[in-house]
Design a protein around this motif. Structure first.
Motif, short mmCIF file in Angstrom:
data_model
loop_
_atom_site.label_atom_id
_atom_site.label_comp_id
_atom_site.label_asym_id
_atom_site.label_seq_id
_atom_site.Cartn_x
_atom_site.Cartn_y
_atom_site.Cartn_z
N ASN A 87 0.82 -1.22 -0.06
CA ASN A 87 -0.04 0.15 -0.04
C ASN A 87 0.82 1.18 0.05
N GLN A 88 1.94 1.21 0.72
CA GLN A 88 2.65 2.34 0.87
C GLN A 88 3.56 2.67 -0.48
N ASN A 89 4.03 1.58 -1.05
CA ASN A 89 4.99 1.78 -2.40
C ASN A 89 4.10 2.00 -3.51
N LEU A 90 2.89 1.50 -3.71
CA LEU A 90 2.05 1.79 -4.70
C LEU A 90 0.71 2.91 -4.54
N SER A 91 0.69 3.42 -3.37
CA SER A 91 -0.47 4.44 -3.05
C SER A 91 -1.82 3.68 -3.51
N LEU A 92 -1.83 2.34 -2.93
CA LEU A 92 -3.18 1.91 -3.13
C LEU A 92 -4.27 2.38 -2.63
N ILE A 93 -5.52 2.37 -3.04
CA ILE A 93 -6.79 2.63 -2.51
C ILE A 93 -7.27 1.48 -1.66
N ASP A 94 -7.21 0.13 -2.02
CA ASP A 94 -7.47 -0.84 -1.12
C ASP A 94 -6.48 -2.06 -1.72
N VAL A 95 -6.29 -2.96 -0.60
CA VAL A 95 -5.64 -4.18 -0.87
C VAL A 95 -5.96 -5.36 0.19
N LYS A 96 -6.33 -6.35 -0.16
CA LYS A 96 -6.67 -7.67 0.77
C LYS A 96 -6.42 -8.90 -0.11
N ILE A 97 -6.34 -9.71 0.86
CA ILE A 97 -6.18 -11.21 0.42
C ILE A 97 -7.36 -11.87 0.41
N LEU A 98 -7.86 -12.59 -0.44
CA LEU A 98 -9.11 -13.27 -0.27
C LEU A 98 -9.17 -14.60 -0.46
N ASN A 99 -10.08 -15.42 0.00
CA ASN A 99 -10.13 -16.79 -0.50
C ASN A 99 -11.07 -16.99 -1.61
N ILE A 100 -11.07 -18.32 -2.14
CA ILE A 100 -11.95 -18.30 -3.48
C ILE A 100 -13.69 -18.01 -3.34
N GLN A 101 -13.77 -18.07 -2.07
CA GLN A 101 -15.20 -17.49 -1.62
C GLN A 101 -15.93 -16.19 -1.68
N GLN A 102 -14.69 -15.49 -2.09
CA GLN A 102 -14.52 -13.86 -1.97
C GLN A 102 -14.70 -13.45 -0.42
N GLU A 103 -14.24 -14.03 0.41
CA GLU A 103 -14.11 -13.62 1.94
C GLU A 103 -12.58 -13.07 2.26
N VAL A 104 -12.61 -12.17 3.19
CA VAL A 104 -11.20 -11.47 3.53
C VAL A 104 -10.44 -12.62 4.29
N LEU A 158 0.14 -27.52 -5.05
CA LEU A 158 -0.31 -28.44 -5.80
C LEU A 158 -0.78 -27.49 -7.36
N ASP A 159 -0.67 -26.40 -7.35
CA ASP A 159 -0.90 -25.67 -8.46
C ASP A 159 -2.51 -25.54 -8.41
N GLN A 160 -3.03 -25.21 -7.24
CA GLN A 160 -4.48 -25.11 -7.14
C GLN A 160 -4.58 -23.53 -6.53
N ILE A 161 -5.54 -22.90 -7.04
CA ILE A 161 -5.98 -21.41 -6.48
C ILE A 161 -6.80 -21.51 -5.37
N LYS A 162 -5.78 -21.05 -4.28
CA LYS A 162 -6.49 -21.01 -3.15
C LYS A 162 -6.65 -19.58 -2.36
N ALA A 163 -6.31 -18.61 -3.17
CA ALA A 163 -6.34 -17.23 -2.64
C ALA A 163 -6.25 -16.30 -3.56
N ILE A 164 -6.83 -15.23 -3.61
CA ILE A 164 -6.76 -13.98 -4.68
C ILE A 164 -6.18 -12.66 -3.97
N LEU A 165 -5.10 -12.28 -4.53
CA LEU A 165 -4.77 -10.97 -4.12
C LEU A 165 -5.51 -9.85 -4.61
N TYR A 166 -6.03 -9.17 -3.83
CA TYR A 166 -7.19 -7.98 -4.59
C TYR A 166 -6.45 -6.45 -4.17
N LEU A 167 -6.28 -5.90 -5.31
CA LEU A 167 -5.94 -4.40 -5.29
C LEU A 167 -6.70 -3.50 -5.83
N LYS A 168 -6.57 -2.39 -5.49
CA LYS A 168 -7.42 -1.41 -6.21
C LYS A 168 -6.67 -0.09 -6.02
#
Length: 226
Positions: A87-104, A158-168
């Protein structure tokens, strides 16, 4: 005969000038559109290069172990510090890590709840889960300032998607691209209006000149007829 030649030469001159102006407008328009395309491509390339770096930092196997109630556990705190640095380096509006159910799972905010739902455009979310080799990037051009959402899938061992890095993101480069687009449209409208106005003035003068010539021709005929 001379009168016809004069009129023909004037018509040809007006046509050539008008075609030249329209041609210059089109060349300038395509040049500006090409430059705009390069700006967009440069931005997306930067996001893809950053995504390679982010994938090596955020380990999905560890993120799988995060559950509600672990807000003060060492693993969420570690990743929260990483998000705060992003957030400091990119001056982000928002940044989170989500699971595949779109939960924080992790939020850069000091106080948050694991498992809080987040609403994301279903089309882009589906694209992020399917095309995990590169980030899903989309621009919300209707908002002020312009915002870019980046969804970066994170895979486990195992090359399975288990999380999503969410940046705005709301970087200045997007404002520049938008201003550039506005400049293109203003330029085209303005030059087209000038071209039409110029052609109208020339046609008006040509008609007036033709009438004067006709009147002069009629007078000469009357004089010759006595």
């Amino acid at each position: 005969m001379n009168k016809l030649l004069n009129r023909k030469s004037i018509i040809i001159s007006i046509t050539l000038m008008f075609v030249l102006i329209i041609g210059m407008n089109l060349l300038t328009f395509f040049f500006l559109k090409g430059h705009e395309k390069k700006l967009n491509e440069n931005f997306y390339q930067q996001m893809e290069l950053l995504s390679i770096y982010w994938k090596n930092i955020f380990i999905a196997d560890e993120l799988e172990t995060i559950e509600p109630g672990m807000e003060f556990n060492s693993i969420p705190i570690y990743y929260q510090n990483l998000l705060q640095q992003l957030n400091q380096n990119l001056s982000l509006i928002d940044v989170k890590i989500l699971n595949i159910q779109q939960e924080v799972l992790v939020d850069y905010q000091p106080v948050y709840r694991i498992g809080s739902p987040l609403t994301i455009d279903p089309v882009h979310w589906k694209n992020a889960l399917q095309h995990y080799e590169k980030p899903e990037i989309y621009i919300s051009s209707n908002q002020e300032p312009i915002e870019v959402t980046v969804l970066l899938p994170l895979q486990n061992s195992l090359d399975q998607i288990k999380a999503i890095l969410y940046l705005k993101i709301g970087p200045p480069i997007l404002q520049n691209i938008r201003y550039f687009k506005q400049f293109i449209f203003i330029y085209i409208y303005f030059t087209t209006f000038l071209s039409i106005a110029f052609a109208a003035v020339i046609i008006f003068l040509f008609i007036k000149y033709s009438r004067i010539i006709d009147e002069q021709y009629q007078k000469e005929r009357l004089i010759q007829m006595g």
